[in-house]
Scaffold this active site. Structure first.
Site, PDB file in Angstrom:
ATOM      1  N   HIS A  60       0.829  -1.245   0.100  1.00 15.81           N
ATOM      2  CA  HIS A  60       0.030  -0.258   0.137  1.00 15.81           C
ATOM      3  C   HIS A  60       0.801   1.111  -0.049  1.00 15.81           C
ATOM      4  O   HIS A  60       0.473   2.259   0.466  1.00 15.81           O
ATOM      5  CB  HIS A  60      -0.837   0.022   1.281  1.00 15.81           C
ATOM      6  N   ASN A 133     -10.265  -2.931   1.948  1.00 18.75           N
ATOM      7  CA  ASN A 133      -9.948  -3.003   0.417  1.00 18.75           C
ATOM      8  C   ASN A 133     -11.365  -2.712  -0.340  1.00 18.75           C
ATOM      9  O   ASN A 133     -12.250  -2.744   0.161  1.00 18.75           O
ATOM     10  CB  ASN A 133      -9.347  -4.096  -0.011  1.00 18.75           C
TER      11      ASN A 133
END
Length: 490
Positions: A60, A133
Site C-alpha cells: 500500500h 480493500n
C-alpha cells in the site's frame, strides 16, 4: 479541522531561527575555492534533504487521501454501544486513504491490483480505524502466509522484477486464492478512479451493545458515483500518459466541490448463528451471500477536504485494525488477528514509536491519555506528570469495562490448527458463483486477462495447476481458460 500553516512572511531563517544572509551561494575559500565546513546553512540543508523520506510502506505504498464526514442515518444501538454510532444524524470527522497494494511509491495508479480503503473515524472515544480493500475477500485466510504471498507479488530476488512464475506458482499451490483472483482479473480489477470503487471492511468484526449482546458485522461502502472501470488497454495507455491519474482525479474533484460519497451498509449476524453457518463467517476468502444476510444501510460517507501536505498527512498517516472503540472489537478471523499486531508494528518502524502523536493520527474529538513516553517524535505533551498507573497524583485510570465481549466456544488445546470447516466451505464454490454472476462479455474479459498473465509462466506445470483451480470453480471457466492459454503459448 485545518492545520495552521507556518508564517511565511519575513526573513528566511535557519532551523534554529537565525536570519539567512545568502541562500544562493555557499561559502568558499575565495572566489572559485573549495567550500568551507563552517557554512552551516549548506550542511543543515543537505543533511535535512538526505533525511526527508521515511521508509515507504511495504504494501500500500502508493496512495492518496482526503478528509471527510461520516453521517449516521439509521439507529444501530440495538447492535453496538459505540458513541459515534449512537444517534441518527450524528457526524464524525474521517480520513480516508486509498492505495494500490503491490506497487512502490513511484508506480502508476491505473494498474490491475486491489485498492486499499483505509478509513479513520475521529470519534469522541478515540480513533477507530477500519482498514479494508475494494474487494470483500482476500487471497489468503491466515496471516502466517502473508509474507510469502507478498514476496510473490514483489520483485524477484534474482531478476529484480515481478515474475509470473512466482505469482502463479503461489496462487496455484494456494487454491484458497481462487475467489479473490477471479475478482482481481475481472472488470473491477482496474478501477477508473478512487471515486468509482466500492470499499469493504472485508474482515468480520464484533459489535456489542449495552446489554452485552454480541453480533458479527461486515462493512460495505457503496460508491454513489457508480462503479466505473478501465480495460487492460485503457489502463496501459493511462499509466503511461498520467501515472498519477487516480490521485489527480480525487484531488481535483474535491477542489471543484464535487465531493465523492459512499452509502455505508452493514451485514449483521447474531453471534449464535456463526457456528452453524454454511460458510466459516471468519474466513477472509469468503463473503456472506446477501440472500443470507441482506445489507442494511446505516450511513453516508463524504470526502470534502484535501490534505494540505501530502508527506505530513498522507505518507505519515497510520491505520491499524487494532484501533477499536467501545462497542466494536475483533473476530476470530486469523488474517485479522495477525493484522492486529502487524500494522502497528509497521508504523512504529516506518514512522516512529510516537507516530500517533502526529496531527493526522492523533484523536480529534478526545484526548489520548497514556503513560507512553519518550522516543522518536515525542512532543513532551505529558510535562512532569507521573508515568505509571495506578498512581495517587490524579493520573488516568482504567475503566474496568472492556471494549468488546469475550469470544466463547474455544475448548481445544493449543497448536497450529487449521480454521474450522463449515458445511459449504471449499476454496472454489464462491469463485464459481462469482463467475456465473458475470455477463458473457465480463467472462470474456476475465478469461482474456487471466490467460494473458498465465501464458507468461515458464513451466507448463505451473500453468496447468493454475488453470485446474479455476476448472474446479466452474467447468466452463476452466475449459475456456485452458484454451485461451494454449492459444497464447502456442
Amino acid at each position: 479541522m485545518t492545520q495552521e500553516a507556518h508564517v511565511t512572511q519575513g526573513p528566511l531563517t535557519t532551523e534554529a531561527g537565525a536570519p539567512v544572509a545568502d541562500n544562493q551561494n555557499s561559502e568558499t575559500a575565495g572566489v572559485g575555492g573549495p567550500v568551507l565546513v563552517q557554512d552551516q546553512l549548506l550542511l543543515e540543508k543537505l543533511a535535512h534533504f538526505n533525511r526527508e523520506r521515511i521508509p515507504e510502506r511495504v504494501v500500500h505504498a502508493r496512495g492518496a487521501a482526503a478528509y471527510g464526514t461520516f453521517t449516521l442515518t439509521r439507529d444501530v444501538s440495538r447492535w453496538t454501544r459505540a458513541k459515534f454510532l449512537s444517534e441518527v444524524g450524528k457526524q464524525t470527522e474521517t480520513f480516508l486513504r486509498f492505495s494500490t497494494v503491490a506497487g512502490n511509491l513511484g508506480s502508476a495508479d491505473a494498474v490491475r491490483d486491489p485498492r486499499g480503503f483505509a478509513l479513520k473515524f475521529y470519534t469522541e472515544e478515540g480513533n477507530y480505524d477500519l482498514v479494508g480493500n475494494n474487494t470483500p475477500v482476500f487471497f489468503i485466510k491466515d496471516a502466517i502466509k502473508f509474507p510469502d504471498f507478498i514476496h510473490t507479488q514483489k520483485r524477484d530476488p534474482y531478476t529484480g522484477s515481478q515474475e509470473a512464475d512466482n505469482v502463479w506458482d503461489f496462487w496455484g499451490l494456494s487454491p484458497e486464492s481462487t475467489h479473490q483472483v477471479t475478482w482481481l482479473f475481472g472488470d473491477r480489477g482496474i478501477p477508473a478512479s478512487y471515486r468509482h470503487l466500492n470499499g469493504y471492511g472485508s474482515h468480520t468484526y464484533q459489535w456489542n451493545n449495552e446489554a452485552g449482546e454480541v453480533f458479527w458485522v461486515k462493512y460495505h461502502f457503496k460508491t454513489d458515483q457508480g462503479i466505473k472501470n478501465l480495460t487492460t488497454e485503457e489502463a496501459v495507455r493511462l499509466s503511461g500518459v498520467d501515472p498519477d491519474s487516480h490521485q489527480r482525479d480525487l484531488r481535483e474533484a474535491i477542489e471543484r466541490g464535487d465531493f465523492p460519497s459512499w452509502t455505508v451498509q452493514i451485514q449483521v449476524m447474531p453471534a449464535d448463528e456463526a457456528a452453524d453457518y454454511r460458510f466459516n463467517p471468519f474466513d477472509l476468502t469468503k463473503v456472506w451471500p446477501h440472500e443470507d444476510y441482506p445489507p442494511i444501510e446505516i450511513g453516508r460517507l463524504e470526502l470534502n477536504r484535501n490534505p494540505e501536505n501530502v508527506f505530513a498527512e498522507v505518507e505519515q498517516s497510520i491505520f491499524s485494525p487494532a484501533h477499536f472503540v467501545p462497542g466494536i472489537g475483533p473476530s476470530p478471523d486469523k488474517m485479522l488477528q495477525g493484522r492486529l499486531f502487524a500494522y502497528g508494528d509497521a508504523h512504529r518502524y516506518r514512522v516512529g514509536v510516537n507516530a500517533d502523536h502526529l496531527p493526522v493520527n492523533r484523536p480529534r474529538a478526545t484526548e489520548a491519555r497514556t503513560h507512553s513516553r519518550d522516543g522518536s517524535l515525542y512532543d513532551g505533551r505529558h510535562g512532569g506528570a507521573k508515568n505509571y498507573e495506578p498512581n495517587s497524583f490524579g493520573g488516568p485510570f482504567q475503566t474496568d469495562r472492556p471494549l468488546w465481549q469475550p469470544t466463547a466456544g474455544f475448548t481445544a488445546g493449543t497448536g497450529s490448527h487449521e480454521a474450522p470447516v463449515h458445511s459449504e466451505d471449499t476454496d472454489f464454490v464462491q469463485a464459481g458463483d462469482l463467475y456465473r454472476l458475470m455477463s458473457e462479455d465480463e467472462r470474456g474479459r476475465l478469461i482474456e486477462n487471466l490467460a494473458g498473465f498465465i501464458s507468461k509462466v515458464s513451466r507448463d506445470e505451473i500453468a496447468e495447476r493454475a488453470i485446474a483451480n479455476f476448472r474446479q470453480a466452474d467447468g466452463d471457466f476452466g475449459k475456456r481458460l485452458e484454451a485461451a492459454v494454449q492459444a497464447l503459448r502456442g
